[in-house]
Design a protein around this motif. Structure first.
Motif, short mmCIF file in Angstrom:
data_model
loop_
_atom_site.label_atom_id
_atom_site.label_comp_id
_atom_site.label_asym_id
_atom_site.label_seq_id
_atom_site.Cartn_x
_atom_site.Cartn_y
_atom_site.Cartn_z
N THR A 85 0.93 -1.23 0.06
CA THR A 85 -0.06 0.15 0.08
C THR A 85 1.00 1.26 0.01
N TYR A 86 1.71 1.41 0.89
CA TYR A 86 2.75 2.53 0.86
C TYR A 86 3.61 3.03 -0.28
N SER A 105 5.66 10.65 1.46
CA SER A 105 6.09 9.56 2.32
C SER A 105 5.00 9.59 3.44
N PHE A 106 4.82 10.72 4.24
CA PHE A 106 4.03 10.77 5.40
C PHE A 106 2.62 10.54 5.11
N LEU A 107 1.95 10.98 3.95
CA LEU A 107 0.58 10.48 3.73
C LEU A 107 0.31 9.21 3.33
N GLY A 112 -1.82 3.98 4.91
CA GLY A 112 -1.29 2.36 5.10
C GLY A 112 -1.39 1.98 6.57
N GLY A 113 -0.87 2.67 7.28
CA GLY A 113 -1.10 2.44 8.72
C GLY A 113 -2.57 2.29 9.31
N TRP A 114 -3.27 3.35 8.67
CA TRP A 114 -4.86 3.16 9.25
C TRP A 114 -5.54 2.06 8.43
N ILE A 128 3.25 -1.37 16.71
CA ILE A 128 3.12 0.30 16.93
C ILE A 128 4.10 0.49 18.05
N MET A 129 3.84 -0.26 19.24
CA MET A 129 4.69 0.19 20.35
C MET A 129 6.19 0.00 19.84
N TYR A 130 6.66 -0.82 19.28
CA TYR A 130 8.15 -1.08 18.74
C TYR A 130 8.44 0.23 17.67
#
Length: 213
Positions: A85-86, A105-107, A112-114, A128-130
């Motif tokens: 996706t990214y 890159s941020f967007l 992708g994260g969402w 996510i914590m890592y």
């Protein structure tokens, strides 16, 4: 038989020629990113799941192996989907605007994260914590590099280590439910199970006795 071999070699040459085409580079990079995400996710998760499952989980061998396989598959799949996706969104934005800029890159990563890591489950929480811990270190170094905060006169790491360990043990002792289950299990093994024994067997050899003595 020889004909089949010739056909295979011709197909291989055609595939290699395609991989050298610059115009397909962005699309091919997305596909390889998916492959690398799947492989890396499996390499990272399988050893971790193996250790944590056999150390802290009860159940039959079959159940433990199934748990390891499920965790490995979930991590591998999610990382593959995210990279796909990214890189796909990155390539699309670059193509639309004619150039690559930092915000792309941020967007792309936010979307992708969402989509991939938005489900609040144990695997995603660990990932996510890592990342969060490394982001905090990275942003701190960037702030110094850019001059937003002054360069420390002494190495701040000892203070950071003290505060991190002080905070996590305070949370474990008095607000345990706020910590992730795998961290709770690790700390229980280290700091609580070491308080209990009956004889030499569960003092040095085993953590807990399995008989009914």
């Amino acid at each position: 038989m020889a004909g089949a071999g010739d056909s295979f070699r011709a197909l291989l040459r055609a595939a290699n020629a395609l991989l050298q085409q610059r115009r397909y580079h962005a699309a091919l990079a997305v596909i390889k990113g998916f492959r690398n995400g799947a492989v890396y996710g499996a390499k990272i998760r399988a050893p971790h799941a193996l250790v944590m499952t056999f150390l802290f989980k009860s159940g039959s061998l079959r159940e433990k192996l199934k748990s390891i396989a499920q965790a490995t598959y979930a991590h591998s799949r999610n990382l593959a989907y995210f990279v796909f996706t990214y890189k796909g969104l990155l390539a699309a934005q670059s193509r639309l605007q004619g150039k690559k800029i930092p915000f792309h890159s941020f967007l792309a990563a936010c979307i992708g994260g969402w989509l991939v890591f938005g489900d609040n489950n144990p695997i995603n929480s660990q990932i996510i914590m890592y990342l969060l811990s490394r982001i905090l270190f990275g942003l701190s170094r960037l702030a110094v590099e850019k001059g937003y905060i002054p360069q420390p006169k002494q190495d701040p790491f000892p203070l950071v280590a003290a505060l991190v360990w002080g905070t996590v043990l305070w949370l474990f002792e008095y607000h345990r439910e706020t910590l992730q289950p795998s961290l709770q299990a690790s700390m229980t093994y280290l700091y609580e199970d070491s308080e209990v024994w009956h004889d030499l067997s569960d003092f040095l050899v085993y953590n807990k006795r399995t008989d009914s003595k």
